[in-house]
Enzyme design. Structure first.
Site, mmCIF file in Angstrom:
data_model
loop_
_atom_site.group_PDB
_atom_site.id
_atom_site.type_symbol
_atom_site.label_atom_id
_atom_site.label_comp_id
_atom_site.label_asym_id
_atom_site.label_seq_id
_atom_site.Cartn_x
_atom_site.Cartn_y
_atom_site.Cartn_z
ATOM 1 N N ALA A 9 0.867 -1.173 0.000
ATOM 2 C CA ALA A 9 0.000 0.000 0.000
ATOM 3 C C ALA A 9 0.908 1.229 0.000
ATOM 4 O O ALA A 9 2.062 1.167 0.434
ATOM 5 C CB ALA A 9 -0.890 -0.011 1.227
ATOM 6 N N GLY A 37 0.628 -5.092 0.897
ATOM 7 C CA GLY A 37 -0.563 -5.178 0.046
ATOM 8 C C GLY A 37 -0.297 -5.888 -1.278
ATOM 9 O O GLY A 37 -1.228 -6.411 -1.893
ATOM 10 N N GLU A 61 -0.672 -9.403 -0.509
ATOM 11 C CA GLU A 61 -2.096 -9.628 -0.212
ATOM 12 C C GLU A 61 -2.941 -9.684 -1.483
ATOM 13 O O GLU A 61 -3.854 -10.500 -1.586
ATOM 14 C CB GLU A 61 -2.600 -8.527 0.732
HETATM 15 N N1 CO8 Z 1 4.554 3.211 -0.814
HETATM 16 C C1 CO8 Z 1 4.959 4.383 -1.356
HETATM 17 N N2 CO8 Z 1 6.094 4.528 -2.069
HETATM 18 C C2 CO8 Z 1 6.863 3.437 -2.254
HETATM 19 C C3 CO8 Z 1 6.492 2.175 -1.725
HETATM 20 C C4 CO8 Z 1 5.283 2.094 -0.975
HETATM 21 N N3 CO8 Z 1 4.826 0.923 -0.468
HETATM 22 N N4 CO8 Z 1 7.440 1.279 -2.061
HETATM 23 C C5 CO8 Z 1 8.360 1.959 -2.766
HETATM 24 N N5 CO8 Z 1 8.015 3.249 -2.899
HETATM 25 C C6 CO8 Z 1 8.744 4.316 -3.595
HETATM 26 C C7 CO8 Z 1 9.962 4.757 -2.820
HETATM 27 O O1 CO8 Z 1 9.605 5.685 -1.815
HETATM 28 C C8 CO8 Z 1 10.817 5.376 -3.914
HETATM 29 O O2 CO8 Z 1 10.315 6.655 -4.203
HETATM 30 P P1 CO8 Z 1 11.363 7.871 -4.501
HETATM 31 O O3 CO8 Z 1 12.065 7.453 -5.765
HETATM 32 O O4 CO8 Z 1 10.468 9.060 -4.675
HETATM 33 O O5 CO8 Z 1 12.282 7.935 -3.325
HETATM 34 C C9 CO8 Z 1 10.498 4.501 -5.129
HETATM 35 O O6 CO8 Z 1 9.279 3.823 -4.818
HETATM 36 C C10 CO8 Z 1 11.557 3.439 -5.378
HETATM 37 O O7 CO8 Z 1 11.760 2.724 -4.168
HETATM 38 P P2 CO8 Z 1 13.203 2.515 -3.488
HETATM 39 O O8 CO8 Z 1 14.118 3.629 -3.871
HETATM 40 O O9 CO8 Z 1 12.981 2.262 -2.050
HETATM 41 O O10 CO8 Z 1 13.671 1.204 -4.266
HETATM 42 P P3 CO8 Z 1 14.630 0.080 -3.707
HETATM 43 O O11 CO8 Z 1 14.940 -0.807 -4.870
HETATM 44 O O12 CO8 Z 1 15.785 0.661 -2.956
HETATM 45 O O13 CO8 Z 1 13.744 -0.742 -2.635
HETATM 46 C C11 CO8 Z 1 11.738 -1.839 -1.829
HETATM 47 C C12 CO8 Z 1 12.596 -1.432 -3.062
HETATM 48 C C13 CO8 Z 1 12.506 -2.878 -1.024
HETATM 49 C C14 CO8 Z 1 10.450 -2.434 -2.378
HETATM 50 C C15 CO8 Z 1 11.475 -0.586 -0.977
HETATM 51 O O14 CO8 Z 1 10.967 0.444 -1.819
HETATM 52 C C16 CO8 Z 1 10.492 -0.836 0.112
HETATM 53 O O15 CO8 Z 1 10.843 -1.391 1.150
HETATM 54 N N6 CO8 Z 1 9.217 -0.395 -0.078
HETATM 55 C C17 CO8 Z 1 8.203 -0.493 0.938
HETATM 56 C C18 CO8 Z 1 7.720 -1.926 1.061
HETATM 57 C C19 CO8 Z 1 6.701 -2.035 2.156
HETATM 58 O O16 CO8 Z 1 6.987 -1.843 3.322
HETATM 59 N N7 CO8 Z 1 5.474 -2.397 1.775
HETATM 60 C C20 CO8 Z 1 4.393 -2.584 2.713
HETATM 61 C C21 CO8 Z 1 3.632 -1.319 2.851
HETATM 62 S S1 CO8 Z 1 2.376 -1.448 4.104
HETATM 63 C C22 CO8 Z 1 1.126 -2.286 3.372
HETATM 64 O O17 CO8 Z 1 1.199 -2.690 2.259
HETATM 65 C C23 CO8 Z 1 -0.076 -2.499 4.232
HETATM 66 C C24 CO8 Z 1 -1.291 -2.939 3.418
HETATM 67 C C25 CO8 Z 1 -2.540 -2.744 4.172
HETATM 68 C C26 CO8 Z 1 -2.836 -1.304 4.359
HETATM 69 C C27 CO8 Z 1 -4.124 -1.104 5.091
HETATM 70 C C28 CO8 Z 1 -4.228 0.353 5.465
HETATM 71 C C29 CO8 Z 1 -5.275 0.617 6.440
#
Ligand code: CO8
Length: 259
Positions: free
Chosen positions: A65, A110, A113
């Site tokens: 998400a 997500g 999921e």
């Molecule tokens: N949300 C928003 N932006 C994201 C997300 C995300 N989930 N994942 C990546 N991005 C963005 C980064 O912020 C980055 O943006 P920018 O270039 O502007 O800095 C861009 O995508 C590229 O990402 P990275 O530079 O971080 O790329 P890497 O190759 O270094 O890393 C990863 C890739 C490992 C995927 C890393 O981006 C990461 O850890 N992302 C987050 C993963 C995460 O924690 N996902 C779970 C989110 S919580 C969730 O899904 C809950 C669901 C239920 C919600 C219910 C709500 C009530």
């Protein structure tokens, strides 16, 4: 028509739906979830007989998400966001046609999921899976605590959810989270080949089989067995059953009509 969805309707009844928010590795923002819900509500499941879900690019399926949208949510807003996602995923799971996730990279939070709301999961070797929510101070909110234990068992689901550990595709395969791993360039051909194999079978029979399996979520053993009995019997009201068995007995090829 959609900002975050790309749709490709193929002549043979396969639809490829690509989730596309490349700047955030296809993170699920609320507009994307709204579009997904709209797409699923309007999908003509007579014309489309297999739905394939994938992510844009070759790095990420869905990176979860959208964290930037969630950062400042109140409890009421969290409830609404979670409900919108969970409802869209339930619609995906309940489609009367088979759905296949082609997981082409990160499937986190997500992303994992939404893949679990599909019937079948194929992944590329670079795919990564995990429920990292507790590391952000939240829990899985799009039905991960419900579907993950059903797929891989409680013990393994608890380990992944409590630790937030991200696993590689081969481990996901070993624990039963996904069905198959192939190289990235082989992913879509393998998924299409599976879809085409499904398409050769009787559409109503496939749909009834899915209904039996899915409704077992809500039924006890007696009800589940009774439902299978009922839908098995209903197959004998279809032209496909008559044509399929006649073709076998006369050694002909059958062309199922979904009637
Ligand atoms: N949300 C928003 N932006 C994201 C997300 C995300 N989930 N994942 C990546 N991005 C963005 C980064 O912020 C980055 O943006 P920018 O270039 O502007 O800095 C861009 O995508 C590229 O990402 P990275 O530079 O971080 O790329 P890497 O190759 O270094 O890393 C990863 C890739 C490992 C995927 C890393 O981006 C990461 O850890 N992302 C987050 C993963 C995460 O924690 N996902 C779970 C989110 S919580 C969730 O899904 C809950 C669901 C239920 C919600 C219910 C709500 C009530």
């Amino acid at each position: 028509m959609y900002t975050y969805l790309k749709t490709e309707f193929r002549e043979n009844g396969i639809c490829v739906l690509t989730l596309s928010a490349p700047k955030s590795l296809n993170a699920l923002n609320s507009a994307l979830i709204g579009e997904l819900d709209d797409f699923l509500t309007k999908l003509d499941t007579t014309a489309t007989r297999v739905l394939i879900l994938t992510g844009d690019g070759d790095k990420s399926f869905v990176a979860g998400a959208d964290i930037s949208e969630m950062a400042n949510l109140s409890e009421a807003e969290g409830l609404a966001f979670g409900q919108r996602g969970a409802e869209a995923f339930r619609k995906l799971e309940d489609l009367p046609i088979p759905t296949i996730a082609a997981i082409n990279g990160f499937a986190l939070g997500g992303g994992c999921e939404i893949a679990m709301a599909c019937d079948i999961r194929y992944a590329s070797a670079n795919a990564r899976f995990g429920q990292p929510e507790v590391g952000l101070g939240i829990i899985p909110g799009f039905s991960g605590t419900y579907r993950l234990p059903k797929l891989i068992g409680q013990g393994m689901a608890k380990e992944l959810i409590y630790s937030g550990r991200v696993i590689k595709a081969d481990e996901a395969l070993r624990i039963g989270l996904i069905n198959r791993v192939v190289e990235q360039e082989e992913l879509m051909p393998a998924v299409i080949a599976l879809a085409e194999q499904i398409l050769r079978n009787a559409p109503l029979a496939v749909s009834y089989a899915k209904e039996c399996i899915n409704r077992n979520y809500d039924l006890d053993r007696r009800e589940g067995l009774a439902l299978e009995n009922e839908l098995f019997a209903r197959c004998f009201t279809t032209e496909d059953q008559k044509n399929g068995m006649q073709a076998f007995l006369t050694k002909q090829k059958v062309n199922f009509q979904g009637k």
